[in-house]
Design an enzyme around this catalytic site. Structure first.
Site, PDB file in Angstrom:
ATOM      1  N   TYR A 159     -10.782   2.494  -3.681  1.00 18.70           N
ATOM      2  CA  TYR A 159      -9.418   2.903  -3.319  1.00 18.70           C
ATOM      3  C   TYR A 159      -9.329   4.419  -3.206  1.00 18.70           C
ATOM      4  O   TYR A 159      -8.565   4.960  -2.429  1.00 18.70           O
ATOM      5  CB  TYR A 159      -8.371   2.363  -4.302  1.00 18.70           C
ATOM      6  CG  TYR A 159      -7.681   1.165  -3.742  1.00 18.70           C
ATOM      7  CD1 TYR A 159      -8.283  -0.076  -3.797  1.00 18.70           C
ATOM      8  CD2 TYR A 159      -6.463   1.283  -3.089  1.00 18.70           C
ATOM      9  CE1 TYR A 159      -7.691  -1.171  -3.236  1.00 18.70           C
ATOM     10  CE2 TYR A 159      -5.862   0.189  -2.517  1.00 18.70           C
ATOM     11  CZ  TYR A 159      -6.480  -1.030  -2.602  1.00 18.70           C
ATOM     12  OH  TYR A 159      -5.885  -2.109  -2.027  1.00 18.70           O
ATOM     13  N   LYS A 166      -0.926   6.871  -3.799  1.00 15.74           N
ATOM     14  CA  LYS A 166       0.047   5.959  -4.424  1.00 15.74           C
ATOM     15  C   LYS A 166       0.646   6.589  -5.690  1.00 15.74           C
ATOM     16  O   LYS A 166       1.817   6.350  -6.010  1.00 15.74           O
ATOM     17  CB  LYS A 166      -0.608   4.612  -4.743  1.00 15.74           C
ATOM     18  CG  LYS A 166      -1.000   3.799  -3.503  1.00 15.74           C
ATOM     19  CD  LYS A 166       0.171   3.572  -2.564  1.00 15.74           C
ATOM     20  CE  LYS A 166      -0.125   2.555  -1.478  1.00 15.74           C
ATOM     21  NZ  LYS A 166       0.908   2.510  -0.434  1.00 15.74           N
TER      22      LYS A 166
HETATM   23  P1  NAP Z   1      -0.383  -3.147   7.487  1.00 16.26           P
HETATM   24  O1  NAP Z   1       0.183  -4.377   8.046  1.00 16.26           O
HETATM   25  O2  NAP Z   1      -1.623  -2.599   8.137  1.00 16.26           O
HETATM   26  O3  NAP Z   1       0.768  -2.037   7.434  1.00 16.26           O
HETATM   27  C1  NAP Z   1       0.494  -0.648   7.314  1.00 16.26           C
HETATM   28  C2  NAP Z   1       1.388   0.027   8.297  1.00 16.26           C
HETATM   29  O4  NAP Z   1       1.320   1.465   8.171  1.00 16.26           O
HETATM   30  C3  NAP Z   1       0.988  -0.301   9.739  1.00 16.26           C
HETATM   31  O5  NAP Z   1       2.129  -0.723  10.464  1.00 16.26           O
HETATM   32  C4  NAP Z   1       0.486   1.047  10.237  1.00 16.26           C
HETATM   33  O6  NAP Z   1       0.569   1.226  11.619  1.00 16.26           O
HETATM   34  C5  NAP Z   1       1.419   1.964   9.486  1.00 16.26           C
HETATM   35  N1  NAP Z   1       1.027   3.360   9.653  1.00 16.26           N
HETATM   36  C6  NAP Z   1      -0.163   3.942   9.365  1.00 16.26           C
HETATM   37  N2  NAP Z   1      -0.137   5.236   9.740  1.00 16.26           N
HETATM   38  C7  NAP Z   1       1.095   5.470  10.259  1.00 16.26           C
HETATM   39  C8  NAP Z   1       1.751   6.607  10.820  1.00 16.26           C
HETATM   40  N3  NAP Z   1       1.125   7.802  10.933  1.00 16.26           N
HETATM   41  N4  NAP Z   1       3.028   6.483  11.253  1.00 16.26           N
HETATM   42  C9  NAP Z   1       3.684   5.307  11.167  1.00 16.26           C
HETATM   43  N5  NAP Z   1       3.117   4.182  10.667  1.00 16.26           N
HETATM   44  C10 NAP Z   1       1.838   4.271  10.214  1.00 16.26           C
HETATM   45  O7  NAP Z   1      -0.785  -3.332   5.935  1.00 16.26           O
HETATM   46  P2  NAP Z   1       0.092  -3.709   4.658  1.00 16.26           P
HETATM   47  O8  NAP Z   1      -0.881  -4.194   3.663  1.00 16.26           O
HETATM   48  O9  NAP Z   1       1.246  -4.553   5.044  1.00 16.26           O
HETATM   49  O10 NAP Z   1       0.590  -2.276   4.138  1.00 16.26           O
HETATM   50  C11 NAP Z   1       1.956  -1.973   3.930  1.00 16.26           C
HETATM   51  C12 NAP Z   1       2.129  -1.215   2.627  1.00 16.26           C
HETATM   52  O11 NAP Z   1       1.821  -2.083   1.548  1.00 16.26           O
HETATM   53  C13 NAP Z   1       1.222  -0.002   2.469  1.00 16.26           C
HETATM   54  O12 NAP Z   1       1.916   1.038   1.827  1.00 16.26           O
HETATM   55  C14 NAP Z   1       0.135  -0.541   1.551  1.00 16.26           C
HETATM   56  O13 NAP Z   1      -0.540   0.478   0.829  1.00 16.26           O
HETATM   57  C15 NAP Z   1       0.970  -1.404   0.651  1.00 16.26           C
HETATM   58  N6  NAP Z   1       0.243  -2.372  -0.166  1.00 16.26           N
HETATM   59  C16 NAP Z   1      -0.553  -3.293   0.412  1.00 16.26           C
HETATM   60  C17 NAP Z   1      -1.239  -4.183  -0.391  1.00 16.26           C
HETATM   61  C18 NAP Z   1      -2.161  -5.212   0.203  1.00 16.26           C
HETATM   62  O14 NAP Z   1      -3.017  -5.723  -0.514  1.00 16.26           O
HETATM   63  N7  NAP Z   1      -2.027  -5.547   1.462  1.00 16.26           N
HETATM   64  C19 NAP Z   1      -1.108  -4.132  -1.786  1.00 16.26           C
HETATM   65  C20 NAP Z   1      -0.269  -3.178  -2.353  1.00 16.26           C
HETATM   66  C21 NAP Z   1       0.409  -2.297  -1.529  1.00 16.26           C
HETATM   67  P3  NAP Z   1      -0.838   1.248  12.448  1.00 16.26           P
HETATM   68  O15 NAP Z   1      -1.400  -0.126  12.366  1.00 16.26           O
HETATM   69  O16 NAP Z   1      -0.447   1.706  13.790  1.00 16.26           O
HETATM   70  O17 NAP Z   1      -1.748   2.258  11.783  1.00 16.26           O
END
Ligand code: NAP
Length: 259
Positions: A159, A166
């Site tokens: 990570y 975070k």
């Molecule tokens: P995800 O579907 O890939 O979502 C991440 C989003 O961030 C995507 O829409 C991505 O767009 C966007 N993003 C990245 N750079 C950006 C920028 N410069 N401007 C605007 N948007 C941007 O993955 P997710 O897992 O749902 O993640 C959402 C949140 O949940 C994140 O904060 C992640 O750390 C958190 N989270 C996830 C998990 C897990 O296991 N999945 C666990 C805990 C927390 P692009 O695709 O265009 O880059």
């Protein structure tokens, strides 16, 4: 009977990449409760995906926003102001990014540029979006929510710099909650357990980590995106009206374990 009714409320949700995105699970829950959605997409590459999802929720509007670009954020909030008649109720920040080479190997090798990118996109962006959202939350207050991960507090190999981002995001949540509380604007973050999304799959060893969570957590399973959506709905509604500055764990209880 107490129910959650968000009719007449508007919610800006940033971070929908596709149907598996946690942002979509949250948007889905808010929309089911009656909220009108505004979704953002980062560049034309994702516009089609987001537009297709938006079409399933009548009345949903979509606008571009790369959170590293202040002009785009300003333009987004001009659009949101017009779309909502100047009154936004909910902001969801579900955005994170770090370079692939910074999500593998040794944290010691994180470059200055890689650190800057990860913290800019994944943490500063909450401050930048919140700053523009608060003028639209002056009348009735509002609820702001982000997504975090326990790597902010404990070591999760690979990570790396995302753990630093975070930690900054969780600190920003508390600081913003303190400053915006007098305006009845609440700021919280959900610490989700591992879910196989586009971003998650970019982390080396993610599958192994998800299996470990399943085995070790009190509930003996991984969480589902719907459970993040439900917790978000609770926090963003009047049911969560007494809660601000909090990190709410939606992780099958994994965070309480020692061994
Ligand atoms: P995800 O579907 O890939 O979502 C991440 C989003 O961030 C995507 O829409 C991505 O767009 C966007 N993003 C990245 N750079 C950006 C920028 N410069 N401007 C605007 N948007 C941007 O993955 P997710 O897992 O749902 O993640 C959402 C949140 O949940 C994140 O904060 C992640 O750390 C958190 N989270 C996830 C998990 C897990 O296991 N999945 C666990 C805990 C927390 P692009 O695709 O265009 O880059």
């Amino acid at each position: 009977m107490r129910t959650i009714d968000l009719s007449g409320k508007s919610a800006l949700v940033a971070g929908v990449a596709n149907q598996r995105s946690l942002a979509w699970a949250i948007a889905d829950a808010l929309s089911d409760a009656g909220a009108r959605l505004i979704l953002t997409y980062q560049g034309e590459r994702l516009h089609k995906n987001v537009a297709e999802l938006a079409a399933t929720r009548p009345g949903t509007q979509t606008f571009p926003c790369d959170v590293t670009n202040d002009d785009e954020i300003d333009a987004l909030f001009r659009n949101v102001g017009e779309a909502t008649g100047g009154a936004l109720d909910i902001l969801v920040h579900s955005i994170a990014f770090a370079r692939r080479e910074d999500l593998d190997g040794e944290f010691l090798n994180t470059s200055r540029d890689g650190w800057h990118t990860a913290l800019d996109v994944s943490a500063y962006s909450l401050v930048a979006l919140t700053k523009r959202a608060t003028p639209l939350m002056q009348t009735d207050g509002g609820s702001i929510l982000s997504l975090t991960f326990q790597a902010s507090q404990r070591v999760f190999p690979n990570y790396n710099v995302m753990g630093s981002a975070k930690a900054a995001l969780e600190h920003a949540t508390r600081q913003l909650a303190y400053e915006l509380g007098p305006m009845n604007i609440r700021v919280n973050t959900i610490s989700a357990g591992p879910i196989a999304t586009l971003s998650a799959r970019g982390i080396s060893g993610f599958t192994h980590m998800a299996k470990h969570h399943e085995k070790m957590s009190p509930l003996k399973r991984n969480i589902e995106p719907r459970e993040v959506g439900d917790a978000a709905l609770f926090l963003c509604s009047t049911m969560g009206s007494g809660i601000t500055g909090t990190t709410l764990y939606v992780d099958s209880g994994y965070h309480i374990m020692g061994v």
